[in-house]
Design a protein around this motif. Sequence first.
Motif, mmCIF file in Angstrom:
data_model
loop_
_atom_site.group_PDB
_atom_site.id
_atom_site.type_symbol
_atom_site.label_atom_id
_atom_site.label_comp_id
_atom_site.label_asym_id
_atom_site.label_seq_id
_atom_site.Cartn_x
_atom_site.Cartn_y
_atom_site.Cartn_z
ATOM 1 N N GLY A 38 0.805 -1.210 0.000
ATOM 2 C CA GLY A 38 0.000 0.000 0.000
ATOM 3 C C GLY A 38 0.842 1.266 0.000
ATOM 4 O O GLY A 38 0.534 2.232 -0.711
ATOM 5 N N ALA A 80 2.424 1.856 -3.458
ATOM 6 C CA ALA A 80 1.463 2.452 -4.391
ATOM 7 C C ALA A 80 1.328 3.953 -4.144
ATOM 8 O O ALA A 80 1.260 4.750 -5.093
ATOM 9 C CB ALA A 80 0.110 1.761 -4.249
ATOM 10 N N ARG A 81 1.319 4.328 -2.866
ATOM 11 C CA ARG A 81 1.214 5.755 -2.521
ATOM 12 C C ARG A 81 2.432 6.522 -3.038
ATOM 13 O O ARG A 81 2.300 7.602 -3.638
ATOM 14 C CB ARG A 81 1.082 5.915 -1.010
ATOM 15 N N GLN A 100 0.210 5.588 -7.864
ATOM 16 C CA GLN A 100 -0.649 4.750 -8.688
ATOM 17 C C GLN A 100 -1.614 3.972 -7.795
ATOM 18 O O GLN A 100 -1.270 3.633 -6.656
ATOM 19 C CB GLN A 100 0.182 3.775 -9.519
ATOM 20 N N PRO A 101 -2.794 3.647 -8.295
ATOM 21 C CA PRO A 101 -3.723 2.844 -7.487
ATOM 22 C C PRO A 101 -3.144 1.447 -7.232
ATOM 23 O O PRO A 101 -2.622 0.805 -8.157
ATOM 24 C CB PRO A 101 -4.974 2.764 -8.372
ATOM 25 N N LEU A 102 -3.237 0.984 -6.012
ATOM 26 C CA LEU A 102 -2.743 -0.342 -5.673
ATOM 27 C C LEU A 102 -3.407 -1.408 -6.528
ATOM 28 O O LEU A 102 -2.775 -2.399 -6.908
ATOM 29 C CB LEU A 102 -3.000 -0.624 -4.180
ATOM 30 N N GLU A 103 -4.676 -1.190 -6.867
ATOM 31 C CA GLU A 103 -5.438 -2.166 -7.647
ATOM 32 C C GLU A 103 -4.882 -2.356 -9.059
ATOM 33 O O GLU A 103 -5.205 -3.337 -9.726
ATOM 34 C CB GLU A 103 -6.903 -1.737 -7.743
ATOM 35 N N GLU A 104 -4.021 -1.434 -9.497
ATOM 36 C CA GLU A 104 -3.470 -1.513 -10.855
ATOM 37 C C GLU A 104 -2.010 -1.950 -10.884
ATOM 38 O O GLU A 104 -1.399 -2.008 -11.959
ATOM 39 C CB GLU A 104 -3.619 -0.151 -11.544
ATOM 40 N N LEU A 105 -1.451 -2.263 -9.723
ATOM 41 C CA LEU A 105 -0.026 -2.586 -9.633
ATOM 42 C C LEU A 105 0.218 -4.067 -9.383
ATOM 43 O O LEU A 105 -0.501 -4.697 -8.608
ATOM 44 C CB LEU A 105 0.631 -1.787 -8.507
ATOM 45 N N LEU A 157 3.238 -6.138 -7.815
ATOM 46 C CA LEU A 157 4.440 -5.887 -7.030
ATOM 47 C C LEU A 157 5.020 -7.172 -6.459
ATOM 48 O O LEU A 157 4.289 -8.113 -6.154
ATOM 49 C CB LEU A 157 4.123 -4.947 -5.866
ATOM 50 N N GLY A 205 -3.128 -5.652 -5.050
ATOM 51 C CA GLY A 205 -3.326 -5.629 -3.610
ATOM 52 C C GLY A 205 -3.617 -6.980 -2.991
ATOM 53 O O GLY A 205 -3.788 -7.074 -1.775
ATOM 54 N N ASP A 250 5.564 -4.573 -12.009
ATOM 55 C CA ASP A 250 5.592 -3.114 -11.973
ATOM 56 C C ASP A 250 6.548 -2.554 -10.937
ATOM 57 O O ASP A 250 6.922 -1.374 -11.017
ATOM 58 C CB ASP A 250 4.187 -2.567 -11.680
#
Length: 395
Positions: free
Chosen positions: A183, A186-187, A191-196, A198, A215, A318
């Motif tokens: 989280g 992403a911050r 970028q939105p966490l839902e799109e990453l 990792l 996420g 990503d």
Amino acid sequence: MKTLVVNCGSSSMKFALLDPASGAVALSGLAERLGGAGASVRVDREDGRVTVPLPNGSYPEAFGVLLAELDRLNARAEVQAVGHRVVHGGEQFSAASLLSPEVLKAIQACVPLAPLHNPANLEGIAAAQAAFCDVPHVAVFDTAFHQTMPEVAYRYAVPEAWYREHGVRRYGFHGTSHAYVAGEAARVLGQPLEELNLVTAHLGNGCSVAAIAGGRSVDTSMGLTPLEGLVMGTRSGDVDPGLHDYLAREAGLSLTELTAALNRESGLKGLSGLTNDMRELEEAAGQGHAGARLAVQVFVYRLAKLIAGMAVALGRLDGLVFTGGIGENSAAVRSATLARLAVLGFTVDDGANAAAVRGQSGVISASGSVSTLVVNTNEEWMIARETAELVARGL
């Protein structure tokens, strides 16, 4: 109103009183060497750090110091809820849960899966419930975050009955840390966490990596127990299971002795013959100690292999996140790991990497590289947030 977080390990107890909304800490401390000689509690006060010896070295004694510190601050009445880290929740828990007799029974049933940790977790729960009998208590499970793994990731290639009757599967651990740093990454990346997609690497005395898609955990390196996966401080990580039979015959070791050695005498300590502390190993390696050099090299090699393997679970990578005591403070381990991952497009910004130590964090990748970050984990804040959210929903 604040949340008290209690995190009992196999020989330690971390605690913090904090605001779950802001993360502001009113009190924190760490009891170490519990159950042995030289036990003590280190308390971080507003005027500096103090150490309180524990003659008996017990969890109740350590909890007594915590209560005394709360009373010193007149803060006992501020405790709105208590959040407990619980290492193993098996398949039953995919989220935090209010503690009840049924939940306690389920935690007890998972003791064979985490014999060093769940009993300690239960001791901390008992002490806290006795002291704070009028507030909600919540269990936050290390394993819960990884319950989103697909069957292809969590099943072992063993007889079906072992899974159905005995729960033999991969569970994963460090879930609270992996969720928090994903989280935060992403911050930082905006970028939105839902799109990453990792990979997060929690590197301390215990180590694990996780593949996190949008996420959600889709794979991780630890398995049935926290022994599987990476080389760790005193844990071996992956070994050929055939070594148990081999060493039983050749060295006369019992299963109990073998398991203890793989958990407590292996990893960095076993390879180096020196210590499980990465800081000491890096210093010794620089002075020519062959065992220390080998230990660091094996640690990095296995770490890079498992990070690369996690990319398979994601399909698209990503970003990579380093956290934990080693991940946050060893620029050398990060640099060496990224060098081995150059095949996947990783390059390091040497200046940013060198600066990301002692509480400093941020992006350490060079321009054009896959994004790589150092994020300071904050498991206590994550536990406090999950506790407060669950209590607010009245679940």
